[in-house]
Design an enzyme around this catalytic site. Structure first.
Site, mmCIF file in Angstrom:
data_model
loop_
_atom_site.group_PDB
_atom_site.id
_atom_site.type_symbol
_atom_site.label_atom_id
_atom_site.label_comp_id
_atom_site.label_asym_id
_atom_site.label_seq_id
_atom_site.Cartn_x
_atom_site.Cartn_y
_atom_site.Cartn_z
ATOM 1 N N CYS B 83 -64.380 -52.266 3.661
ATOM 2 C CA CYS B 83 -64.027 -52.111 5.084
ATOM 3 C C CYS B 83 -64.352 -53.350 5.914
ATOM 4 O O CYS B 83 -63.949 -53.441 7.072
ATOM 5 C CB CYS B 83 -64.755 -50.912 5.676
ATOM 6 S SG CYS B 83 -64.934 -49.550 4.530
ATOM 7 N N CYS B 211 -66.066 -38.185 11.943
ATOM 8 C CA CYS B 211 -65.460 -39.126 10.998
ATOM 9 C C CYS B 211 -64.196 -39.752 11.563
ATOM 10 O O CYS B 211 -63.413 -39.095 12.236
ATOM 11 C CB CYS B 211 -65.084 -38.394 9.714
ATOM 12 S SG CYS B 211 -66.417 -37.383 9.061
ATOM 13 N N HIS B 337 -58.739 -46.179 10.974
ATOM 14 C CA HIS B 337 -59.430 -47.180 10.163
ATOM 15 C C HIS B 337 -58.575 -47.612 8.966
ATOM 16 O O HIS B 337 -58.752 -47.101 7.866
ATOM 17 C CB HIS B 337 -60.763 -46.576 9.710
ATOM 18 C CG HIS B 337 -61.627 -47.486 8.898
ATOM 19 N ND1 HIS B 337 -61.595 -48.858 8.979
ATOM 20 C CD2 HIS B 337 -62.573 -47.202 7.956
ATOM 21 C CE1 HIS B 337 -62.479 -49.380 8.132
ATOM 22 N NE2 HIS B 337 -63.073 -48.391 7.499
#
Ligand SMILES: [Zn+2]
Lengths: 143, 389
Positions: B83, B211, B337
């Site tokens: 990430c 989340c 994301h």
């Protein structure tokens, strides 16, 4: 002997193993005998869990096995209500880390223990667990 | 020594499912960054392509992208740290420029996660950890961060409601960000209403609302040496400090379950290199893949003392008008994301803030900005400090 046999004992580790060959494959034999073992460097004495075939301190591969048989302390845990692909039949299940002082162990908590019976700091021990298809892993149970 | 600046930024909208191929998606971010820098392909001397592997079929994506974007015969390289891939790209680009090998370097971050199911993506994320010793137990990212949430709750008394405050702040700014995937203000009782899809436990103690969501998206950042930066179309934003660190991949190798030591180490390096301290930062982007991750970031970065992260969000000091505005673009929680693109999106936000171009999200007159980008469960961490001067 015509074909060299591949030592793929580690493919039995856990629900799905992503590793087949490793130089610490004897870990699986120890599990099958009911023992969870780590390795200790014969040179510097450092204890490794998960077990390693090599010690980076001394650049040596001269290691010996030791058994994880004391009680550890529950450091943290989480119960999964959603699972990654391949584990969906097993939910809910709890992953956790136990602290044994010199080393820590990551693994699963015995499903027989309800989540609300778990608390950080409680003593737990480690036990071998047989899975379907001759797979094998270890679980944390109450000490 | 010549300094290095960011002179162009761009990103796609982050969406659940991008209706096109990876090269087409990356083109959108590339076009925006090139327009921002007012450059043509001849100005780019090298490219670093950043993504996390196995979310799509293309092997070695940098070659495909170099061709599609018209960047042949300039060299292109692939960089990966899950990430945090595209801030790893920033560090590498900085080194290439500093070394004098290339004058202008482009960092492309992308991820197209919609080609696989949520369970498949969790399985791949699980395999970004220790596949020999942890993945066989059935691991996934939310459960790992949940173990840190549990650790923080046990050590400091942090509550689910504290974590909800982070999500509410993100949603507040997601509303203003036209690149964000989730643009709805969430109410204070998201976790209290059992009928809310946000309130269900995913991996205890984390709920669905704690989340961030997978997304498709791309980002593009252009950096250049001092001479070129000073002649650039937009006011250059200087790279003042870079920190980068790692920690044990296996959770058995971690000392504490209430902080991420790699992030703390990377922050200390970046502050030292820039010669500044946490109180000097005017605006920050932190890696809030989970609500708890933003709280941990406050503490790693020195915005709050250890254990005082929850008090910082509760006091609203990380809102736009507060002492240290954090993720006023909605963060990962509102933007979504797309793993490899996220760091570039964070850099873009801070660059726009420092230029005074952040629109409705603009913080009042910031001079110093910070980007905190974490790969895995604090396995990799990059902290970058950017400034107007
Ligand atoms: Zn040794």
């Amino acid at each position: 002997m015509s074909k060299k046999e591949i030592d793929n004992r580690f493919s039995k580790f856990g629900t799905i193993s992503f590793t087949a060959t490793t130089r610490i494959n004897d870990f699986i034999d120890h599990l099958e005998k009911g023992k969870v073992m780590g390795t200790r460097c014969k040179k510097c004495g450092h204890r490794y869990f998960p077990p390693r075939a090599d010690c980076f301190n001394d650049l040596t591969s001269d290691m010996e096995w030791f058994e994880v048989n004391d009680a550890g302390k529950l450091l943290t845990f989480s119960t999964l209500k959603f699972a990654p692909a391949g584990f969906d039949k097993e939910i809910p299940y709890t992953i956790a880390v136990l602290d044994f002082g010199d080393y820590k162990v990551f693994g699963r908590v015995d499903n027989a223990i309800a989540e609300d019976k778990l608390s950080v700091g409680m003593p737990m021990k480690i036990t071998v667990n047989k899975l379907p298809n001759e797979h094998i892993n270890y679980l944390f149970t109450t000490a | 020594m010549s300094r290095v600046a960011v002179i162009g930024v761009g990103q796609t909208k982050f969406v659940r499912s991008y209706p096109g191929s990876i090269r087409e998606m990356v083109f959108e971010a590339f076009k925006e960054a090139m327009g921002d820098a007012q450059m043509t392909v001849k100005d780019i001397d090298a490219t670093i392509v950043c993504s996390a592997p196995e979310y799509d079929k293309q092997r070695s994506p940098s070659g495909v992208l170099a061709e599609y974007l018209g960047l042949n015969p300039q060299p292109t390289f692939y960089a990966e740290s899950l990430c945090s891939s595209s801030t790893t790209g920033l560090r590498l680009a900085y080194s290439l420029v500093k070394a004098g090998l290339h004058e202008t370097v482009m960092i492309i971050g992308f991820q197209k996660m919609s080609e696989i199911s949520a369970a498949e993506s969790q399985e791949r994320m699980g395999r970004g950890t220790d596949i020999q010793w942890e993945a066989p137990f059935g691991t996934m990212m939310p459960a790992y961060y949940a173990m840190f949430a549990r650790g923080h709750m046990t050590k400091y008394g942090t509550t689910a409601d504290d974590l909800a405050q982070v999500r509410i702040k993100s949603s507040t700014y997601g509303v203003f960000n036209d690149k964000a995937m989730l643009r709805k203000q969430l109410s204070a009782d998201i976790f209290k209403d059992p009928a809310s899809p946000m309130s269900g436990i995913l991996a205890s103690p984390l709920r669905v609302g704690d989340c961030c969501a997978n997304a498709d998206g791309a980002s593009c950042i252009i950096v250049a040496g001092e001479k070129k930066a000073k002649a650039s179309a937009k006011k250059p934003v200087w790279i003042l400090g870079l920190g980068s660190a790692t920690a044990s991949v296996n959770m058995a190798g971690r000392e504490l379950f209430y902080s991420l030591p790699a992030a703390t180490e990377a922050a200390n390096q970046a502050y030292k290199m820039a010669g500044v301290s946490p109180k000097d930062i005017d605006v920050a982007e932190v890696h809030d893949c989970f609500t708890i991750a933003e709280v941990l970031a406050y503490e790693s970065l020195g915005f709050a003392k250890p254990g005082e992260g929850p008090a910082l969000i509760r006091s609203k000091e990380t809102y736009k008008e507060g002492r240290i505005p954090v993720n006023v673009d909605g963060g990962l929680l509102a933007k979504g994301h797309p793993v490899g693109a996220t760091g570039g999106s964070q850099i873009r936000t801070v660059v726009l803030q420092l230029r005074g171009e952040a629109g409705d999200m603009q913080v009042k007159d910031p001079a110093l900005g910070l980007v905190h980008n974490v790969g895995g469960v604090g396995l990799y961490a990059n902290v970058s400090i950017l400034g107007r001067q």
